[in-house]
Design a protein around this motif. Structure first.
Motif, PDB file in Angstrom:
ATOM      1  N   GLY A 255      78.657  41.107  40.123  1.00 22.16           N
ATOM      2  CA  GLY A 255      79.204  42.539  40.340  1.00 22.16           C
ATOM      3  C   GLY A 255      78.759  43.391  41.265  1.00 22.16           C
ATOM      4  O   GLY A 255      77.931  43.029  42.072  1.00 22.16           O
ATOM      5  N   ARG A 256      78.225  44.724  40.883  1.00 25.22           N
ATOM      6  CA  ARG A 256      77.909  45.589  41.718  1.00 25.22           C
ATOM      7  C   ARG A 256      76.392  45.796  41.597  1.00 25.22           C
ATOM      8  O   ARG A 256      75.731  46.307  40.761  1.00 25.22           O
ATOM      9  N   THR A 257      75.841  45.040  42.748  1.00 24.56           N
ATOM     10  CA  THR A 257      74.404  45.034  42.959  1.00 24.56           C
ATOM     11  C   THR A 257      73.284  44.991  41.897  1.00 24.56           C
ATOM     12  O   THR A 257      73.076  45.788  41.379  1.00 24.56           O
ATOM     13  N   PRO A 258      73.457  43.866  41.159  1.00 21.14           N
ATOM     14  CA  PRO A 258      72.787  43.566  39.955  1.00 21.14           C
ATOM     15  C   PRO A 258      71.385  43.589  40.236  1.00 21.14           C
ATOM     16  O   PRO A 258      70.423  44.006  39.241  1.00 21.14           O
ATOM     17  N   THR A 259      70.871  43.620  41.467  1.00 18.30           N
ATOM     18  CA  THR A 259      69.432  43.491  41.838  1.00 18.30           C
ATOM     19  C   THR A 259      68.911  45.044  41.717  1.00 18.30           C
ATOM     20  O   THR A 259      67.740  45.211  41.737  1.00 18.30           O
ATOM     21  N   MET A 260      69.625  45.999  41.475  1.00 19.48           N
ATOM     22  CA  MET A 260      69.430  47.242  41.628  1.00 19.48           C
ATOM     23  C   MET A 260      69.087  47.680  40.063  1.00 19.48           C
ATOM     24  O   MET A 260      68.442  48.880  39.641  1.00 19.48           O
ATOM     25  N   TYR A 261      68.951  46.780  39.146  1.00 17.42           N
ATOM     26  CA  TYR A 261      68.876  47.022  37.633  1.00 17.42           C
ATOM     27  C   TYR A 261      67.747  46.382  37.369  1.00 17.42           C
ATOM     28  O   TYR A 261      67.247  45.319  37.429  1.00 17.42           O
ATOM     29  N   PHE A 262      66.794  47.148  36.345  1.00 10.24           N
ATOM     30  CA  PHE A 262      66.046  46.544  35.280  1.00 10.24           C
ATOM     31  C   PHE A 262      66.704  45.738  34.332  1.00 10.24           C
ATOM     32  O   PHE A 262      67.600  46.130  33.943  1.00 10.24           O
ATOM     33  N   MET A 263      65.975  44.518  33.874  1.00 13.91           N
ATOM     34  CA  MET A 263      67.026  43.649  33.345  1.00 13.91           C
ATOM     35  C   MET A 263      66.095  43.480  32.096  1.00 13.91           C
ATOM     36  O   MET A 263      64.861  43.242  32.009  1.00 13.91           O
ATOM     37  N   GLY A 264      66.830  43.850  30.794  1.00 15.50           N
ATOM     38  CA  GLY A 264      66.014  43.315  29.511  1.00 15.50           C
ATOM     39  C   GLY A 264      66.673  42.371  28.558  1.00 15.50           C
ATOM     40  O   GLY A 264      68.002  42.016  28.949  1.00 15.50           O
ATOM     41  N   TRP A 265      65.814  41.720  27.771  1.00 14.23           N
ATOM     42  CA  TRP A 265      66.426  40.953  26.761  1.00 14.23           C
ATOM     43  C   TRP A 265      66.318  41.538  25.449  1.00 14.23           C
ATOM     44  O   TRP A 265      65.086  41.916  25.188  1.00 14.23           O
ATOM     45  N   PHE A 266      67.306  41.498  24.498  1.00 16.72           N
ATOM     46  CA  PHE A 266      67.286  42.055  23.299  1.00 16.72           C
ATOM     47  C   PHE A 266      67.564  40.964  22.297  1.00 16.72           C
ATOM     48  O   PHE A 266      68.036  39.709  23.009  1.00 16.72           O
ATOM     49  N   ARG A 267      67.332  40.994  21.060  1.00 16.18           N
ATOM     50  CA  ARG A 267      67.835  40.138  20.116  1.00 16.18           C
ATOM     51  C   ARG A 267      68.247  40.739  18.714  1.00 16.18           C
ATOM     52  O   ARG A 267      67.583  41.914  18.903  1.00 16.18           O
ATOM     53  N   GLN A 268      69.066  40.145  18.095  1.00 11.24           N
ATOM     54  CA  GLN A 268      69.570  40.742  16.663  1.00 11.24           C
ATOM     55  C   GLN A 268      69.845  39.532  15.930  1.00 11.24           C
ATOM     56  O   GLN A 268      70.689  38.796  16.150  1.00 11.24           O
ATOM     57  N   ALA A 269      68.843  39.742  14.952  1.00  8.17           N
ATOM     58  CA  ALA A 269      69.085  38.807  13.500  1.00  8.17           C
ATOM     59  C   ALA A 269      70.011  39.376  12.710  1.00  8.17           C
ATOM     60  O   ALA A 269      70.253  40.801  12.686  1.00  8.17           O
ATOM     61  N   PRO A 270      70.501  38.731  11.752  1.00  7.63           N
ATOM     62  CA  PRO A 270      71.608  38.970  10.833  1.00  7.63           C
ATOM     63  C   PRO A 270      71.029  40.242  10.111  1.00  7.63           C
ATOM     64  O   PRO A 270      69.964  39.986   9.397  1.00  7.63           O
ATOM     65  N   GLY A 271      71.678  41.324   9.556  1.00  7.55           N
ATOM     66  CA  GLY A 271      71.247  42.333   8.908  1.00  7.55           C
ATOM     67  C   GLY A 271      70.264  43.048   9.589  1.00  7.55           C
ATOM     68  O   GLY A 271      69.665  44.154   8.926  1.00  7.55           O
ATOM     69  N   LYS A 272      69.830  42.949  10.823  1.00  7.16           N
ATOM     70  CA  LYS A 272      68.925  43.758  11.375  1.00  7.16           C
ATOM     71  C   LYS A 272      69.419  44.541  12.736  1.00  7.16           C
ATOM     72  O   LYS A 272      70.324  43.989  13.467  1.00  7.16           O
ATOM     73  N   GLU A 273      68.630  45.208  13.153  1.00  7.03           N
ATOM     74  CA  GLU A 273      69.090  46.108  14.383  1.00  7.03           C
ATOM     75  C   GLU A 273      68.663  45.393  15.783  1.00  7.03           C
ATOM     76  O   GLU A 273      67.903  44.435  15.558  1.00  7.03           O
ATOM     77  N   ARG A 274      69.320  45.592  16.743  1.00  8.94           N
ATOM     78  CA  ARG A 274      69.085  44.954  17.924  1.00  8.94           C
ATOM     79  C   ARG A 274      67.593  45.529  18.359  1.00  8.94           C
ATOM     80  O   ARG A 274      67.591  46.511  18.561  1.00  8.94           O
ATOM     81  N   GLU A 275      66.929  44.562  18.908  1.00  7.87           N
ATOM     82  CA  GLU A 275      65.553  44.731  19.093  1.00  7.87           C
ATOM     83  C   GLU A 275      65.106  44.106  20.672  1.00  7.87           C
ATOM     84  O   GLU A 275      65.591  43.232  20.939  1.00  7.87           O
ATOM     85  N   PHE A 276      64.246  45.075  21.176  1.00  2.59           N
ATOM     86  CA  PHE A 276      63.711  44.754  22.512  1.00  2.59           C
ATOM     87  C   PHE A 276      62.936  43.471  22.540  1.00  2.59           C
ATOM     88  O   PHE A 276      62.251  43.608  21.638  1.00  2.59           O
ATOM     89  N   VAL A 277      63.057  42.563  23.396  1.00  2.00           N
ATOM     90  CA  VAL A 277      62.255  41.458  23.342  1.00  2.00           C
ATOM     91  C   VAL A 277      61.387  41.646  24.623  1.00  2.00           C
ATOM     92  O   VAL A 277      60.258  41.430  24.662  1.00  2.00           O
TER      93      VAL A 277
END
Length: 122
Positions: free
Chosen positions: A26-48
């Motif tokens: 899509g639109r210039t993905p190299t302009m973005y900071f890329m993050g990984w997150f994870r979400q376990a059952p019953g838990k909030e999505r957290e930054f990895v």
């Protein structure tokens, strides 16, 4: 618009390794900071972890520091999350996401992939 597609999830035994990939388009993905997150059952999505636009800097949550490595290939518009010494508590759906600036706050991210399941058996 930036489209993100994760791959590489699966079932792995504790102590094993897994590498997740995120393909961006899509639109210039190299302009973005890329993050990984994870979400376990019953838990909030957290930054990895995350990586800056150039790939020069990476950031990791304390829970994965020393066990994970994030890299990106801007020529191929891909970001990878290599995970080693996996633990059952790493079991979650893992998401890649894009944001214009460095951030660990999930609410600030503009684009998300659909997620890929990682299951670590004991």
């Amino acid at each position: 618009q930036v489209q993100l597609v994760e791959s590489g999830g699966g079932l792995v035994q504790a102590g094993g390794s897994l590498t997740l990939s995120c393909a961006a388009s899509g639109r210039t993905p190299t302009m973005y900071f890329m993050g990984w997150f994870r979400q376990a059952p019953g838990k909030e999505r957290e930054f990895v972890g995350g990586i800056t636009q150039s790939g020069a800097s990476t950031f990791y949550a304390n829970s994965v520091k020393g066990r994970c490595t994030i890299s990106r290939d801007n020529a191929k518009n891909t970001v990878s999350l290599q995970m080693n010494s996996l633990k059952p508590e790493d079991t979650a759906v893992y998401y890649c996401a894009a944001v214009r600036r460095v951030s660990t706050d999930r609410d600030e991210y503009d684009y998300w992939g659909q997620g890929t399941q990682v299951t670590v058996s004991s």
